[in-house]
Design an enzyme around this catalytic site. Structure first.
Site, mmCIF file in Angstrom:
data_model
loop_
_atom_site.group_PDB
_atom_site.id
_atom_site.type_symbol
_atom_site.label_atom_id
_atom_site.label_comp_id
_atom_site.label_asym_id
_atom_site.label_seq_id
_atom_site.Cartn_x
_atom_site.Cartn_y
_atom_site.Cartn_z
ATOM 1 N N ARG A 103 0.885 -1.179 0.000
ATOM 2 C CA ARG A 103 0.000 0.000 0.000
ATOM 3 C C ARG A 103 0.915 1.219 0.000
ATOM 4 O O ARG A 103 1.595 1.491 0.995
ATOM 5 C CB ARG A 103 -0.898 -0.030 1.236
ATOM 6 C CG ARG A 103 -1.873 1.149 1.355
ATOM 7 C CD ARG A 103 -2.722 0.974 2.595
ATOM 8 N NE ARG A 103 -3.478 2.165 2.928
ATOM 9 C CZ ARG A 103 -4.750 2.395 2.574
ATOM 10 N NH1 ARG A 103 -5.388 1.495 1.872
ATOM 11 N NH2 ARG A 103 -5.354 3.504 2.927
ATOM 12 N N HIS A 130 -7.047 1.320 -6.908
ATOM 13 C CA HIS A 130 -7.434 0.654 -5.667
ATOM 14 C C HIS A 130 -8.235 -0.608 -6.028
ATOM 15 O O HIS A 130 -9.433 -0.708 -5.761
ATOM 16 C CB HIS A 130 -8.281 1.599 -4.814
ATOM 17 C CG HIS A 130 -8.301 1.260 -3.359
ATOM 18 N ND1 HIS A 130 -7.778 0.085 -2.853
ATOM 19 C CD2 HIS A 130 -8.808 1.941 -2.282
ATOM 20 C CE1 HIS A 130 -7.945 0.066 -1.535
ATOM 21 N NE2 HIS A 130 -8.554 1.169 -1.172
ATOM 22 N N GLN A 133 -10.325 -2.674 -3.256
ATOM 23 C CA GLN A 133 -11.543 -2.010 -2.812
ATOM 24 C C GLN A 133 -12.649 -2.150 -3.851
ATOM 25 O O GLN A 133 -13.799 -2.451 -3.514
ATOM 26 C CB GLN A 133 -11.263 -0.529 -2.562
ATOM 27 C CG GLN A 133 -12.506 0.272 -2.179
ATOM 28 C CD GLN A 133 -13.111 -0.157 -0.860
ATOM 29 O OE1 GLN A 133 -12.424 -0.169 0.164
ATOM 30 N NE2 GLN A 133 -14.392 -0.517 -0.868
ATOM 31 N N ASP A 222 -16.295 9.397 -2.557
ATOM 32 C CA ASP A 222 -15.077 9.242 -1.769
ATOM 33 C C ASP A 222 -14.702 10.631 -1.249
ATOM 34 O O ASP A 222 -15.239 11.652 -1.697
ATOM 35 C CB ASP A 222 -13.956 8.661 -2.640
ATOM 36 C CG ASP A 222 -12.724 8.257 -1.843
ATOM 37 O OD1 ASP A 222 -12.815 8.182 -0.602
ATOM 38 O OD2 ASP A 222 -11.671 8.016 -2.468
ATOM 39 N N CYS A 262 -15.928 3.968 0.242
ATOM 40 C CA CYS A 262 -14.806 3.109 0.624
ATOM 41 C C CYS A 262 -14.321 3.360 2.040
ATOM 42 O O CYS A 262 -13.560 2.551 2.574
ATOM 43 C CB CYS A 262 -13.673 3.257 -0.383
ATOM 44 S SG CYS A 262 -12.981 4.924 -0.492
ATOM 45 N N ARG A 290 -14.359 -6.425 1.770
ATOM 46 C CA ARG A 290 -12.922 -6.325 1.537
ATOM 47 C C ARG A 290 -12.244 -7.618 1.979
ATOM 48 O O ARG A 290 -11.351 -8.129 1.295
ATOM 49 C CB ARG A 290 -12.322 -5.145 2.324
ATOM 50 C CG ARG A 290 -12.595 -3.766 1.782
ATOM 51 C CD ARG A 290 -11.812 -3.492 0.512
ATOM 52 N NE ARG A 290 -10.372 -3.621 0.680
ATOM 53 C CZ ARG A 290 -9.580 -2.655 1.128
ATOM 54 N NH1 ARG A 290 -10.080 -1.471 1.478
ATOM 55 N NH2 ARG A 290 -8.271 -2.852 1.213
#
Length: 305
Positions: A103, A130, A133, A222, A262, A290
Site C-alpha cells: 500500500r 485501488h 476495494q 469518496d 470506501c 474487503r
C-alpha cells in the site's frame, strides 16, 4: 507463471467474475464454519507506506483465516523506507515469503516490485488504483442487485484512484459508468482512453452531479482529498456545495439505488450524515467484503488452485 494483482486494467471480465465467485464462496465458508485453509504454512509480506485500517486488518485477518501468516512491514521502519532499491526488496522478500501486498503512493513502485519479485504482488492501494476495494464494491453490488451487467454506476467526487478503478471495473463488467467531478480533477488519462475503447457499455464524464446520477442504480463517492494529497482548502473550494451525495441528489437516482463509500467518510462533505446512515448497512457490508474479496485474490494467487 507468476500472477499479480496490480490494477484492474490488467484483468478481463472473466478474471473479475472468477474472483467474485471465489469471494462469494469464501464468505459462505466463513459464515458456515467451513474450512478454507488453502494458505496453510504460507506467509504474506505486507508493506505499508500509507496508513491503513481496513486494508491492514482485512488482509491480516484473511491470511490467518486461511491458515497462513501475515507480516506487517512499515515503510518507515523497514529498509525500503531508508532508500533500499525496490528491486532489492522484491528479491529479498521473494526468498522469505509467498506473496507481497503493498500500500503505497506511486503505481510505478508496485509495477517495479512485481517486475523483480518471483512471488505474487498485490496492490493494496496506490494513487492510481485501488483494485482490492473496487472488487469488494462489485461483490457488494452483485450481492444486492444479483447482477452487474446492465446496471448504471455513478461516481461523484475527485477523479482519484477510486474513480479510476471503478470506471475500469464497472465497464469491464458491463455496467454503464458516469462520473461527475470538477474541472481539473478528472480521472487518469489512461483510464479515459480505456473507457473510449469500450463498446458494450456507456461511459460519461461530466461536471454536473445531477446529470451523472440520473437513473443510477449504484451511487459511489469518496473523500475530496485522498491520503497524502495536499491543498485541502483548494479542494474544498472546488467540491463544496456541488459534489455531495445528499437527499436531493439521491431523488434523481433510480428508486432503490444503493450507496457505497470506501471509508473513512467525512460526513457533511462528500456525503451527508442522513444519506450515509440510510445506506449504512450497504456501506459496512462493502467494508466487510474487503475481507472476502481479498481472500479470493490470495487464494487464486497464492493458494493451491
Amino acid at each position: 507463471m507468476k500472477k499479480d494483482l496490480l490494477k484492474l486494467l490488467d484483468l478481463t471480465r472473466e478474471d473479475i467474475t472468477k474472483i467474485l465467485d471465489v469471494a462469494d464462496q469464501m464468505k459462505y465458508n466463513q459464515k458456515h464454519g467451513l474450512p478454507h485453509d488453502c494458505l496453510k504454512g504460507k506467509t504474506l509480506a505486507m508493506i505499508f507506506e500509507k496508513n491503513s485500517t481496513r486494508t491492514r486488518v482485512s488482509f491480516e485477518v484473511g491470511v490467518y483465516q486461511m491458515g497462513g501468516h501475515a507480516l506487517f512491514l512499515s515503510g518507515k521502519e523497514s529498509q525500503i523506507g531508508r532508500g533500499e532499491p525496490i528491486a532489492d526488496t522484491a528479491r529479498v522478500l521473494s526468498r522469505y515469503c509467498d506473496g507481497i501486498m503493498i500500500r503505497t503512493y506511486a503505481q510505478a513502485e508496485v509495477e517495479e516490485l512485481a517486475k523483480y519479485a518471483t512471488i505474487p504482488v498485490i496492490n493494496g492501494l496506490t494513487d492510481f488504483a485501488h483494485p482490492c476495494q473496487v472488487l469488494a464494491d462489485l461483490m457488494t453490488v452483485r450481492e444486492k442487485m444479483t447482477r452487474l451487467e446492465g446496471l448504471k454506476l455513478c461516481f461523484i467526487g475527485d477523479g482519484n484512484n477510486m474513480a479510476n478503478s471503478l470506471i475500469v471495473g464497472g465497464l469491464k463488467c458491463g455496467m454503464d459508468v458516469s462520473v461527475a467531478c470538477p474541472e481539473g480533477y478528472d480521472p487518469d488519462p489512461r483510464v479515459l482512453d480505456f473507457a473510449k475503447s469500450v463498446t458494450d457499455a456507456k461511459f460519461t464524464l461530466c461536471r454536473d452531479p445531477e446529470e451523472a446520477i440520473a437513473d443510477a442504480d449504484v451511487v459511489i463517492t469518496d473523500v475530496w482529498a485522498s491520503m497524502g494529497q495536499e491543498e485541502a482548502q483548494k479542494r474544498r473550494m472546488a467540491f463544496e456545495g456541488v459534489y455531495q451525495v445528499n437527499d436531493t441528489l439521491m431523488k434523481l437516482a433510480h428508486p432503490g439505488a444503493m450507496v457505497q463509500h470506501c471509508l473513512p467518510a467525512h460526513r457533511g462533505e462528500e456525503i451527508t450524515a442522513e444519506v450515509f446512515e440510510a445506506h449504512a448497512d450497504e456501506i459496512f457490508e462493502e467494508a466487510e467484503n474487503r475481507l472476502h474479496a481479498q481472500k479470493a485474490v490470495l487464494s487464486l494467487l497464492m493458494g493451491e488452485n
